[in-house]
Design a protein around this motif. Structure first.
Motif, mmCIF file in Angstrom:
data_model
loop_
_atom_site.group_PDB
_atom_site.id
_atom_site.type_symbol
_atom_site.label_atom_id
_atom_site.label_comp_id
_atom_site.label_asym_id
_atom_site.label_seq_id
_atom_site.Cartn_x
_atom_site.Cartn_y
_atom_site.Cartn_z
ATOM 1 N N LEU A 78 5.072 4.767 2.828
ATOM 2 C CA LEU A 78 4.094 4.890 3.913
ATOM 3 C C LEU A 78 3.111 3.717 3.876
ATOM 4 O O LEU A 78 2.967 3.044 2.854
ATOM 5 N N PRO A 79 2.406 3.484 4.985
ATOM 6 C CA PRO A 79 1.428 2.393 5.016
ATOM 7 C C PRO A 79 0.366 2.547 3.929
ATOM 8 O O PRO A 79 0.001 3.663 3.545
ATOM 9 N N GLU A 80 -0.137 1.422 3.457
ATOM 10 C CA GLU A 80 -1.111 1.412 2.368
ATOM 11 C C GLU A 80 -2.368 2.204 2.698
ATOM 12 O O GLU A 80 -2.944 2.840 1.816
ATOM 13 N N ASP A 81 -2.818 2.158 3.959
ATOM 14 C CA ASP A 81 -4.041 2.888 4.303
ATOM 15 C C ASP A 81 -3.853 4.396 4.169
ATOM 16 O O ASP A 81 -4.777 5.104 3.780
ATOM 17 N N VAL A 82 -2.668 4.895 4.451
ATOM 18 C CA VAL A 82 -2.378 6.322 4.287
ATOM 19 C C VAL A 82 -2.416 6.679 2.799
ATOM 20 O O VAL A 82 -3.052 7.653 2.394
ATOM 21 N N LYS A 83 -1.754 5.864 1.998
ATOM 22 C CA LYS A 83 -1.725 6.124 0.553
ATOM 23 C C LYS A 83 -3.118 6.016 -0.055
ATOM 24 O O LYS A 83 -3.470 6.792 -0.944
#
Length: 129
Positions: A78-83
């Motif tokens: 998943l995208p880094e901002d989600v993680k």
């Protein structure tokens, strides 16, 4: 005062879903809680609900379709901002020490809790100042 993060329970057992929701309501005044019945539904929910709110995921290990370990593999994509805004707590009744070690070694897992877990675990974890 309600806790400000969005909670997502990824759990296939309806009784465990019910108990966890009740504990979240009682201990942290969390309502509503999002439910995913397996890891695939959890990943789909994360992709569909791209918000800026912090997320707390309560993840079971043993589930049909996509288990907790498979969820963690997909979560890594998943995208880094989600993680970055997501904390994952694994809830399991497993006694398998290899599974527990594997969970605790995962960089996305904040903690491992045995089921059934107590209300004090929630309040001690999420209401610390």
């Amino acid at each position: 005062m309600p806790y400000r993060s969005q909670f997502v329970i990824i759990e296939d057992n309806l009784i465990d879903q019910f108990v966890t929701k009740k504990l979240l309501k009682k201990g942290l005044d969390i309502n509503p809680v999002c439910i995913a019945n397996n890891g695939k539904e959890g990943i789909d929910w994360l992709i569909k609900n791209q918000t800026t709110n912090p997320l707390i995921i309560l993840l079971d290990i043993q589930m049909p379709i996509m288990n907790g370990f498979e969820f963690l593999e997909e979560f890594d994509k998943l995208p880094e901002d989600v993680k970055a805004r997501t904390e994952i707590f694994v809830l399991s009744s497993t006694l398998d020490t290899d599974e527990i070690k594997k969970v605790k070694a995962n960089k996305y897992v904040s903690d491992f809790w045995n089921k059934p877990f107590r209300l004090e675990i929630l309040t001690n974890t999420f209401l610390q100042v």
